[in-house]
Structures are given as C-alpha cells and as structure tokens.
Design an enzyme around this catalytic site. Structure first.
Site, mmCIF file in Angstrom:
data_model
loop_
_atom_site.group_PDB
_atom_site.id
_atom_site.type_symbol
_atom_site.label_atom_id
_atom_site.label_comp_id
_atom_site.label_asym_id
_atom_site.label_seq_id
_atom_site.Cartn_x
_atom_site.Cartn_y
_atom_site.Cartn_z
ATOM 1 N N ASN A 10 92.392 52.935 88.642
ATOM 2 C CA ASN A 10 93.306 51.829 88.920
ATOM 3 C C ASN A 10 94.327 51.779 87.794
ATOM 4 O O ASN A 10 94.031 51.332 86.682
ATOM 5 C CB ASN A 10 92.503 50.522 89.008
ATOM 6 N N LYS A 12 96.862 49.957 87.581
ATOM 7 C CA LYS A 12 97.368 48.589 87.388
ATOM 8 C C LYS A 12 98.893 48.619 87.214
ATOM 9 O O LYS A 12 99.550 49.466 87.820
ATOM 10 C CB LYS A 12 96.635 47.898 86.225
ATOM 11 N N HIS A 94 90.580 42.723 93.822
ATOM 12 C CA HIS A 94 90.371 42.969 92.398
ATOM 13 C C HIS A 94 90.372 41.638 91.659
ATOM 14 O O HIS A 94 91.086 40.703 92.036
ATOM 15 C CB HIS A 94 91.467 43.895 91.838
ATOM 16 N N GLU A 96 91.732 40.636 89.100
ATOM 17 C CA GLU A 96 93.053 40.161 88.663
ATOM 18 C C GLU A 96 93.803 39.514 89.824
ATOM 19 O O GLU A 96 94.547 38.561 89.638
ATOM 20 C CB GLU A 96 93.846 41.320 88.036
ATOM 21 N N GLU A 164 82.533 44.833 89.784
ATOM 22 C CA GLU A 164 83.200 44.758 88.488
ATOM 23 C C GLU A 164 82.915 43.416 87.832
ATOM 24 O O GLU A 164 83.532 42.407 88.183
ATOM 25 C CB GLU A 164 84.718 44.887 88.673
ATOM 26 N N GLY A 170 88.522 45.357 80.767
ATOM 27 C CA GLY A 170 89.544 45.369 79.730
ATOM 28 C C GLY A 170 89.128 44.699 78.436
ATOM 29 O O GLY A 170 89.938 44.483 77.549
ATOM 30 N N SER A 210 85.480 48.525 81.950
ATOM 31 C CA SER A 210 85.517 49.267 80.686
ATOM 32 C C SER A 210 84.724 50.569 80.729
ATOM 33 O O SER A 210 83.991 50.904 79.795
ATOM 34 C CB SER A 210 85.066 48.379 79.513
#
Length: 247
Positions: A10, A12, A94, A96, A164, A170, A210
C-alpha cells in the site's frame, strides 16, 4: 487446502513518477517467489502509470473507490474507471479511511458489494485501535467489521481479508507473531461459523501493521497468516524480501 500467499503493497499518498518509476524498475528486476500473489496499491492518479510500467506478474490495486458506477461525486473514482485502467483490485476499509476520513462500516460494506459486482478483487481491511485492544474488545470490534463485509460478499474467491491492528500501523510497533496468529485464527473460526467451512479454509487472511524485512519471516510462518499488507516498507527495496518471506 493451500492458500496462495498474498503480499499487497500500500503506497498510500506517497511517491511521484520518478521515485515510483525507480521502485517499479527494482520490482521488475527483482527475483520474486512465483508462488506469491503480489499487488501494489498505487495512488489513483498513478494507477495507469503503475499498470503500464509494472511487470504483468504483479497486480495493481486502487486504494479506495466509491459505491456507484458514475455520477455527481466530485473527487471519487468508480470500480468501472479502475477496471478501465487495467487494474483488478481495490483496497477498502483501510483504517486511515475509517479513522482519518470517517468512513462507516456501512459505507465500506456498500463499496465492497459494488466493487465485487463490477469484477474487482477486494482487499478488505479490519482492525482494532489501541484503546479497544487494551479494553479487551479486539474480537468484538473485528468481528463486527468482518460481519458488515461478509454481508456484502457473494463470491469469496475475490476477497482477501487484511487484519491490521490500528495501533501497529506506521508506529513501528508490530503485533507479535503470536498476537497476529491468535486474531487470524479467531477470524477463520468466525468465518467457519458465520459463512462456511469452505470459505474459512480458502479465504486468505493477511496481516498489516509495520511489516518489515526484519519481522516478515516469523509472521509468515504462522499457520493462519496468509500474507501481508505492507505500508512504508512497500516503497523500499526490502519489499522484495517481504514478498519472499516464505521462500
């Protein structure tokens, strides 16, 4: 039943034609395990670029899409447009999208249904936040998210489930291989009970949060971890090492 290992990158909101072009050259030249399905999630403006430059053995994914085919939805893209660029996958739900952009479970479910109806494969993301894990409600949260996705899926062969833990994305914190395996195993049990045993055995449940060249091998050795959704490391040459985690 053997599930084909799946590694998604990904990207991003990162990269430009120069840096992504270099990354693509590295990937095309890299020695990758032929038994792994690899899909790169490019920013929508670079979908065409990524698909035209990446070797055919790599798939490409959009990072999001809308729930209808066309119309007055400024700034959105549809599965039909994604397919028109020769791209066959989309990442939906996702964390985010959920937590930065406020997308609801319901909207993610509607997007999933529409993407699948239009022939896209869906990488459907689920996962708990840190306060939810510390509060002991990880299962409750991920089962509720999975249910909304499951209610919108007719053909599971086109779905990859990405677990996730939001607290590991991150942050440099990775769930331990045991923590990942525990949730993946429970998700598979949930699918067995609520969908079917055949789906539970065949659907790929991948881990994100991560993942690096250093953590990937031990994670990949877990029985119910069928691959990865990789963030930052997918923009680096070590992505090749992650693809080859089972080799």
């Amino acid at each position: 039943m053997t599930r084909k290992f799946f590694v998604g990158g990904n990207w991003k909101m990162n990269g430009d034609k120069k840096s992504l072009g270099e990354l693509i050259q590295t990937m095309n030249a890299g020695k990758v395990d032929p038994n792994v399905e690899v899909v790169c999630g490019a920013p929508s403006i670079y979908l065409d670029f990524a698909r035209s430059k990446l070797d055919a053995k790599f798939g490409v994914a959009a990072q999001n899409c809308y729930k209808v085919a066309k119309g007055a939805f400024t700034g959105e893209i549809s599965p039909a447009m994604i397919k028109d660029c020769g791209v066959n996958w989309v990442i939906l739900g996702h964390s985010e999208r959920r937590h930065v952009f406020g997308e609801s479970d319901e909207l993610i479910g509607q997007k999933t249904a529409h993407a699948l109806e239009n022939g896209l494969g869906v990488i459907a993301c689920i996962g708990e936040k840190l306060d939810e894990r510390e509060g002991g409600i990880t299962e409750k949260v991920v089962f509720a998210q999975t249910k909304v996705i499951a209610d919108n899926v007719k053909d599971w062969s086109k779905v990859v489930l990405a677990y996730e833990p939001v607290w590991a994305i991150g942050t440099g914190k990775t769930a331990t291989p045991q923590q990942a395996q525990e949730v993946h195993e429970k998700l598979r049990e949930w699918l067995k009970t609520n969908v079917s045993e055949a789906v539970a055995n065949s659907v790929r449940i991948i881990y994100g949060g991560s993942v690096t060249g250093g953590t990937c091998k031990e994670l990949a050795s877990q029985k119910d971890v069928d691959g990865f959704l990789v963030g930052g490391a997918s923009l680096k040459p070590e992505f090749i090492d992650i693809i080859n985690a089972k080799a």
